[in-house]
Design a protein around this motif. Structure first.
Motif, PDB file in Angstrom:
ATOM      1  N   ARG A  68       0.919  -1.103  -0.088  1.00 50.02           N
ATOM      2  CA  ARG A  68      -0.031   0.068  -0.028  1.00 50.02           C
ATOM      3  C   ARG A  68       0.933   1.353  -0.064  1.00 50.02           C
ATOM      4  O   ARG A  68       0.828   2.065   1.006  1.00 50.02           O
ATOM      5  N   PRO A  69       1.620   1.351  -1.120  1.00 52.03           N
ATOM      6  CA  PRO A  69       2.887   2.342  -1.012  1.00 52.03           C
ATOM      7  C   PRO A  69       2.249   3.778  -0.986  1.00 52.03           C
ATOM      8  O   PRO A  69       2.940   4.690  -0.418  1.00 52.03           O
ATOM      9  N   ALA A  70       1.194   3.888  -1.627  1.00 57.93           N
ATOM     10  CA  ALA A  70       0.606   5.566  -1.287  1.00 57.93           C
ATOM     11  C   ALA A  70       0.410   5.916   0.165  1.00 57.93           C
ATOM     12  O   ALA A  70       0.292   7.330   0.237  1.00 57.93           O
ATOM     13  N   ARG A  71       0.034   5.030   0.962  1.00 54.95           N
ATOM     14  CA  ARG A  71       0.026   5.220   2.445  1.00 54.95           C
ATOM     15  C   ARG A  71       1.199   4.837   3.273  1.00 54.95           C
ATOM     16  O   ARG A  71       0.788   4.461   4.510  1.00 54.95           O
ATOM     17  N   ARG A  72       2.191   4.658   2.502  1.00 54.39           N
ATOM     18  CA  ARG A  72       3.488   3.974   3.467  1.00 54.39           C
ATOM     19  C   ARG A  72       3.204   2.886   4.028  1.00 54.39           C
ATOM     20  O   ARG A  72       3.471   2.186   5.131  1.00 54.39           O
TER      21      ARG A  72
ATOM     22  N   PHE B 131       8.696   0.066   4.875  1.00 59.17           N
ATOM     23  CA  PHE B 131       8.433  -1.363   5.195  1.00 59.17           C
ATOM     24  C   PHE B 131       6.732  -1.164   5.681  1.00 59.17           C
ATOM     25  O   PHE B 131       5.680  -1.842   5.264  1.00 59.17           O
ATOM     26  N   SER B 132       6.493  -0.309   6.754  1.00 60.70           N
ATOM     27  CA  SER B 132       5.149   0.037   7.291  1.00 60.70           C
ATOM     28  C   SER B 132       5.180   1.221   8.211  1.00 60.70           C
ATOM     29  O   SER B 132       6.097   1.295   9.045  1.00 60.70           O
ATOM     30  N   ALA B 133       4.028   2.335   8.059  1.00 61.65           N
ATOM     31  CA  ALA B 133       4.323   3.161   8.756  1.00 61.65           C
ATOM     32  C   ALA B 133       3.293   2.988  10.051  1.00 61.65           C
ATOM     33  O   ALA B 133       3.113   3.880  10.974  1.00 61.65           O
ATOM     34  N   GLY B 134       2.819   1.750  10.112  1.00 63.95           N
ATOM     35  CA  GLY B 134       2.042   1.248  11.397  1.00 63.95           C
ATOM     36  C   GLY B 134       0.551   1.277  11.047  1.00 63.95           C
ATOM     37  O   GLY B 134       0.252   1.208  10.046  1.00 63.95           O
ATOM     38  N   ALA B 135      -0.151   1.263  11.985  1.00 62.95           N
ATOM     39  CA  ALA B 135      -1.740   1.207  11.820  1.00 62.95           C
ATOM     40  C   ALA B 135      -2.340   2.444  11.359  1.00 62.95           C
ATOM     41  O   ALA B 135      -1.719   3.737  11.071  1.00 62.95           O
ATOM     42  N   ASP B 136      -3.321   2.206  10.653  1.00 61.77           N
ATOM     43  CA  ASP B 136      -3.937   3.464   9.646  1.00 61.77           C
ATOM     44  C   ASP B 136      -4.899   4.014  10.954  1.00 61.77           C
ATOM     45  O   ASP B 136      -5.719   3.579  11.389  1.00 61.77           O
TER      46      ASP B 136
ATOM     47  N   LEU C 276       7.449   1.938  11.565  1.00 62.40           N
ATOM     48  CA  LEU C 276       7.003   2.873  12.671  1.00 62.40           C
ATOM     49  C   LEU C 276       5.880   2.124  13.330  1.00 62.40           C
ATOM     50  O   LEU C 276       4.931   1.525  12.654  1.00 62.40           O
ATOM     51  N   GLY C 277       5.477   2.381  14.759  1.00 68.76           N
ATOM     52  CA  GLY C 277       4.478   1.746  15.187  1.00 68.76           C
ATOM     53  C   GLY C 277       4.313   0.450  15.264  1.00 68.76           C
ATOM     54  O   GLY C 277       5.017  -0.439  15.236  1.00 68.76           O
ATOM     55  N   GLY C 278       3.150  -0.084  14.594  1.00 65.42           N
ATOM     56  CA  GLY C 278       2.626  -1.266  14.310  1.00 65.42           C
ATOM     57  C   GLY C 278       3.685  -1.974  13.155  1.00 65.42           C
ATOM     58  O   GLY C 278       3.798  -3.077  13.124  1.00 65.42           O
ATOM     59  N   GLY C 279       4.198  -1.258  12.298  1.00 65.92           N
ATOM     60  CA  GLY C 279       5.084  -1.516  11.311  1.00 65.92           C
ATOM     61  C   GLY C 279       6.304  -2.145  11.957  1.00 65.92           C
ATOM     62  O   GLY C 279       6.881  -3.349  11.745  1.00 65.92           O
ATOM     63  N   PHE C 280       6.778  -1.400  13.063  1.00 66.27           N
ATOM     64  CA  PHE C 280       7.988  -1.920  13.923  1.00 66.27           C
ATOM     65  C   PHE C 280       7.661  -3.216  14.468  1.00 66.27           C
ATOM     66  O   PHE C 280       8.428  -4.154  14.551  1.00 66.27           O
ATOM     67  N   GLU C 281       6.434  -3.339  15.204  1.00 67.98           N
ATOM     68  CA  GLU C 281       5.918  -4.234  15.837  1.00 67.98           C
ATOM     69  C   GLU C 281       5.722  -5.686  15.001  1.00 67.98           C
ATOM     70  O   GLU C 281       6.107  -6.592  15.528  1.00 67.98           O
ATOM     71  N   VAL C 282       5.361  -5.523  13.778  1.00 67.10           N
ATOM     72  CA  VAL C 282       5.448  -6.655  12.960  1.00 67.10           C
ATOM     73  C   VAL C 282       6.724  -6.998  12.721  1.00 67.10           C
ATOM     74  O   VAL C 282       7.093  -8.165  12.652  1.00 67.10           O
ATOM     75  N   ALA C 283       7.766  -6.165  12.560  1.00 70.45           N
ATOM     76  CA  ALA C 283       9.051  -6.641  12.201  1.00 70.45           C
ATOM     77  C   ALA C 283       9.550  -7.408  13.578  1.00 70.45           C
ATOM     78  O   ALA C 283      10.093  -8.422  13.441  1.00 70.45           O
ATOM     79  N   LEU C 284       9.274  -6.841  14.544  1.00 70.54           N
ATOM     80  CA  LEU C 284       9.733  -7.515  16.003  1.00 70.54           C
ATOM     81  C   LEU C 284       9.019  -8.979  16.296  1.00 70.54           C
ATOM     82  O   LEU C 284       9.495  -9.882  16.790  1.00 70.54           O
ATOM     83  N   ALA C 285       7.867  -9.151  15.499  1.00 72.40           N
ATOM     84  CA  ALA C 285       7.125 -10.442  15.566  1.00 72.40           C
ATOM     85  C   ALA C 285       7.963 -11.370  14.653  1.00 72.40           C
ATOM     86  O   ALA C 285       7.652 -12.605  14.958  1.00 72.40           O
TER      87      ALA C 285
END
Length: 295
Positions: A56-60, A97-102, A143-152
């Motif tokens: 979902r690159p348009a929303r990081r 990678f991911s900016a976290g939760a929408d 960031l946020g949930g994106g970091f948490e997904v990587a940590l998982a």
């Protein structure tokens, strides 16, 4: 585990997956992917590696509930599929990678609804229950949930200039997908407090120095390719042995030392009953490369 087999693979090219085959969901789960391309999966059958992309690159790559549902379903599918022995999770190439939760979706969630839905529990459970190695390939921001997904994930490869952080306090909430707990285990209480309470970001290079990121790569290196190569090396080993090794390592997070040692010993003894134990030891004694049968 139930085998899905190679029959679930469709030879449909994914343009920026370098010709990987598309991996289909089994009958009854197709609706999870219907009309959406924000979570994709490709398969390199030659090395038994699946690559999952947050797309979902348009929303990081901000995570919607739909994306999380699709990710949960895909992980369940990949865990059942004996043709897959390792997974790489990536975001946008040279992007986020991911900016976290929408945040737009998050603002509509009430405390009662969060409890009723057990918000994020299924996502955490999907990673915690996944029996195969997952390597996060992080470029850009996590960031946020994106970091948490990587940590998982089990292993993190990252660009040196990738930016990690848990900035939830700045919008009036806290990390809710395991970030506080996993970050303390990885970096210790003091650094975790600093990152979370001051909205600090930390680079992939620094996290590699601190041991949270396994390897950090320079700008002219391909993080996803390196992660895929690592996944292929792991996938070449015995599937049940890799599963047991992962289970033993994770036991250290959830048990005190004596209990973890007992789990390790039980799994160790179980390997002696595997055909792959005989294959591996005979190959070693004969100074040959083992040809594991994955049972």
């Amino acid at each position: 585990m139930q085998s899905s087999g190679a029959a679930s693979l469709e030879a449909t090219a994914l343009p920026d997956f370098e010709g990987l085959e598309r991996l289909s969901l089994p009958v009854g789960q197709e609706d999870v992917l219907a009309g959406a391309d924000d979570v994709r999966v490709g398969m390199d059958a030659a090395v038994a590696v699946a690559i999952v992309q947050l797309n979902r690159p348009a929303r990081r790559n901000a995570l919607t509930q739909g994306m999380m549902d699709r990710l949960v379903a895909l992980l369940a599918q990949l865990d059942r599929n004996d043709a897959v022995r390792a997974v790489v999770l990536m975001g946008t190439r040279k992007g986020a990678f991911s900016a976290g939760a929408d945040i737009g979706e998050l603002t509509r969630l009430t405390t009662g609804e969060a409890h009723e839905r057990k918000f994020l529990s299924d996502l955490n459970g999907a990673f915690e229950g996944f029996s195969k190695p997952i390597i996060a390939a992080v470029e850009g921001i996590a960031l946020g949930g994106g970091f948490e997904v990587a940590l998982a994930c089990d292993i993190i490869y990252a660009a040196e200039d990738a930016k990690f952080g848990l900035p939830e306090v700045t919008i009036g909430t806290i990390p809710g997908a395991g970030g506080t707990q996993r970050l303390v285990r990885a970096l210790g209480k003091f650094k975790a407090m600093e990152l979370i309470l001051q909205r600090q970001t930390i680079s992939g290079e620094e996290l590699a120095q601190r041991g949270l990121v396994n390897r950090a790569f320079k700008s002219d290196e391909d993080v996803v390719l390196e992660a895929k190569n690592l996944a292929a090396r792991i996938a070449a080993y015995s599937r049940p042995v890799v599963r047991m090794a992962k289970q033993a390592v994770l036991a250290a997070e959830n048990h005190h030392l004596n209990a973890g040692m007992a789990v390790e010993k039980q799994l160790y003894y179980m390997t002696f009953a595997l055909d792959d134990f005989k294959v591996g030891t005979e190959a070693f004694l004969n100074k040959q490369q083992p040809d594991f049968k994955h049972h």
